[in-house]
Design a protein around this motif. Structure first.
Motif, mmCIF file in Angstrom:
data_model
loop_
_atom_site.group_PDB
_atom_site.id
_atom_site.type_symbol
_atom_site.label_atom_id
_atom_site.label_comp_id
_atom_site.label_asym_id
_atom_site.label_seq_id
_atom_site.Cartn_x
_atom_site.Cartn_y
_atom_site.Cartn_z
ATOM 1 N N PHE A 35 -14.441 3.364 -5.316
ATOM 2 C CA PHE A 35 -13.518 4.465 -5.068
ATOM 3 C C PHE A 35 -13.990 5.713 -5.814
ATOM 4 O O PHE A 35 -14.587 5.627 -6.883
ATOM 5 N N TYR A 37 -12.119 9.280 -7.179
ATOM 6 C CA TYR A 37 -10.885 10.030 -7.388
ATOM 7 C C TYR A 37 -11.233 11.390 -7.982
ATOM 8 O O TYR A 37 -12.220 11.547 -8.708
ATOM 9 N N TYR A 50 -13.300 5.661 -0.101
ATOM 10 C CA TYR A 50 -13.471 4.257 -0.437
ATOM 11 C C TYR A 50 -14.683 3.686 0.312
ATOM 12 O O TYR A 50 -14.953 4.044 1.461
ATOM 13 N N ARG A 95 -13.420 -2.139 -8.103
ATOM 14 C CA ARG A 95 -12.455 -3.220 -8.226
ATOM 15 C C ARG A 95 -12.967 -4.380 -7.399
ATOM 16 O O ARG A 95 -13.541 -4.169 -6.328
ATOM 17 N N SER A 97 -12.815 -7.156 -4.640
ATOM 18 C CA SER A 97 -12.099 -7.049 -3.372
ATOM 19 C C SER A 97 -10.825 -7.872 -3.353
ATOM 20 O O SER A 97 -9.894 -7.575 -2.625
ATOM 21 N N TYR A 98 -10.801 -8.931 -4.118
ATOM 22 C CA TYR A 98 -9.636 -9.815 -4.063
ATOM 23 C C TYR A 98 -9.154 -10.150 -5.461
ATOM 24 O O TYR A 98 -9.936 -10.301 -6.383
ATOM 25 N N ASN A 100 -6.685 -8.553 -7.672
ATOM 26 C CA ASN A 100 -5.789 -7.659 -8.405
ATOM 27 C C ASN A 100 -6.151 -6.207 -8.111
ATOM 28 O O ASN A 100 -7.118 -5.920 -7.414
ATOM 29 N N ASN A 101 -5.368 -5.325 -8.663
ATOM 30 C CA ASN A 101 -5.566 -3.894 -8.469
ATOM 31 C C ASN A 101 -6.210 -3.227 -9.681
ATOM 32 O O ASN A 101 -6.112 -2.020 -9.835
ATOM 33 N N SER B 94 0.762 0.857 -5.166
ATOM 34 C CA SER B 94 0.153 0.496 -3.896
ATOM 35 C C SER B 94 1.060 -0.498 -3.201
ATOM 36 O O SER B 94 1.894 -1.148 -3.824
ATOM 37 N N ILE B 96 0.251 -3.283 -1.615
ATOM 38 C CA ILE B 96 -0.105 -4.670 -1.851
ATOM 39 C C ILE B 96 -1.024 -4.722 -3.055
ATOM 40 O O ILE B 96 -1.288 -3.696 -3.687
ATOM 41 N N THR B 97 -1.512 -5.880 -3.352
ATOM 42 C CA THR B 97 -2.397 -5.989 -4.500
ATOM 43 C C THR B 97 -3.619 -6.798 -4.148
ATOM 44 O O THR B 97 -3.561 -7.746 -3.371
ATOM 45 N N GLY B 100 -9.143 -5.713 -0.434
ATOM 46 C CA GLY B 100 -9.973 -4.756 0.273
ATOM 47 C C GLY B 100 -9.789 -3.312 -0.126
ATOM 48 O O GLY B 100 -9.867 -2.952 -1.292
ATOM 49 N N ALA B 101 -9.518 -2.467 0.860
ATOM 50 C CA ALA B 101 -9.461 -1.032 0.652
ATOM 51 C C ALA B 101 -8.113 -0.558 0.161
ATOM 52 O O ALA B 101 -7.828 0.630 0.237
ATOM 53 N N ASN B 102 -7.294 -1.454 -0.339
ATOM 54 C CA ASN B 102 -5.988 -1.083 -0.851
ATOM 55 C C ASN B 102 -6.113 0.052 -1.867
ATOM 56 O O ASN B 102 -6.739 -0.099 -2.907
ATOM 57 N N VAL B 103 -5.546 1.198 -1.534
ATOM 58 C CA VAL B 103 -5.732 2.401 -2.344
ATOM 59 C C VAL B 103 -4.573 2.566 -3.311
ATOM 60 O O VAL B 103 -3.407 2.427 -2.930
ATOM 61 N N LEU B 104 -4.901 2.881 -4.545
ATOM 62 C CA LEU B 104 -3.884 3.183 -5.540
ATOM 63 C C LEU B 104 -3.558 4.669 -5.493
ATOM 64 O O LEU B 104 -4.474 5.505 -5.533
ATOM 65 N N THR B 105 -2.284 4.989 -5.425
ATOM 66 C CA THR B 105 -1.813 6.369 -5.467
ATOM 67 C C THR B 105 -1.239 6.625 -6.846
ATOM 68 O O THR B 105 -0.328 5.920 -7.284
#
Lengths: 115, 115
Positions: A35, A37, A50, A95, A97-98, A100-101, B94, B96-97, B100-105
């Motif tokens: 990512f 930012y 991304y 991060r 891919s699977y 956690n965030n 976000s 989900i957690t 993949g491309a789950n983006v954090l705002t």
């Protein structure tokens, strides 16, 4: 553990020119996401782009593109046609891919766009 | 659509006091993560909450704690403040957690100064 390296010193860029920000990373994960930012002086982190580790095409989002070289573990951000509003700190992050965030961030690149 | 809201934006405390920071995620987002940003250490992950459960925790002492409520709003608490806790605390949400491309705002942050 994941490590992100951004080593360029602060950069001055002429308005309307392109700028490339370097990012190298180190990870033992096979599947991960990268990512970029942007953080203006106001402090808020703004998502730019991304790239997934298995994506074959380089990601693009408007004036932002990512030059992804997996074998070299680099994910450089290219900003085309710089604008005065692009002046900010830019952070590369990754991060797995699977799972956690949890994002691992680099130290950032300072960009100042001059008219 | 409202963004991530952090309160307070600025606060000043003295050593030994405690502080509570609040984060309201984007509506529908169930994951909330917290990061500490300092000039010396950069951006460091504190913890992540998803559906009221702590999923991941960074390498911070037990003085740093958090929680998430049923409406996904989150708070973090720092007890027995030290001068080194002076930082910008960023919250990110976000939907989900860990996928993949789950983006954090991110929110605009809470800037804590410890005197």
């Amino acid at each position: 553990a994941q490590k992100i390296t951004q080593t360029q010193p602060g950069m001055f860029v002429q308005e309307k020119e392109a700028v490339t920000l370097d990012c190298t990373y180190d990870t033992s994960d096979q599947s991960y996401g990268l990512f970029w930012y942007k953080q203006p002086s106001s402090g808020e982190m703004i998502f730019l782009i991304y790239q997934g580790s298995y994506d074959e095409q380089n990601a693009t989002e408007g004036r932002y593109s990512l030059n992804f070289q997996k074998a070299r573990k680099s994910a450089n951000l290219v900003i085309s046609a710089s604008q005065l509003g692009d002046s900010a700190m830019y952070f590369c992050a990754m991060r797995p891919s699977y799972g956690n965030n949890r994002l691992a961030f680099g130290k950032g690149n300072q960009v100042v766009v001059i008219p | 659509k409202a963004g991530v809201t952090q309160t307070p934006r600025y606060l000043i405390k003295t050593r030994g006091q405690q502080v509570t920071l609040s984060c309201s995620p984007i509506s529908g987002h169930r994951s909330v993560s917290w990061y500490q940003q300092t000039p010396g250490q950069g951006l460091q992950f504190l913890f992540e909450y998803f559906s009221e459960t702590q999923r991941n925790k960074g390498n911070f002492p037990g003085r740093f704690s958090g929680r998430q409520f049923s409406n996904s709003r989150s708070e973090m608490n720092v007890s027995t403040l030290e001068l080194g806790d002076s930082a910008l605390y960023l919250c990110a949400s976000s939907a989900i957690t860990g996928t993949g491309a789950n983006v954090l705002t991110f929110g605009a942050g809470s800037r804590l100064t410890v005197l």
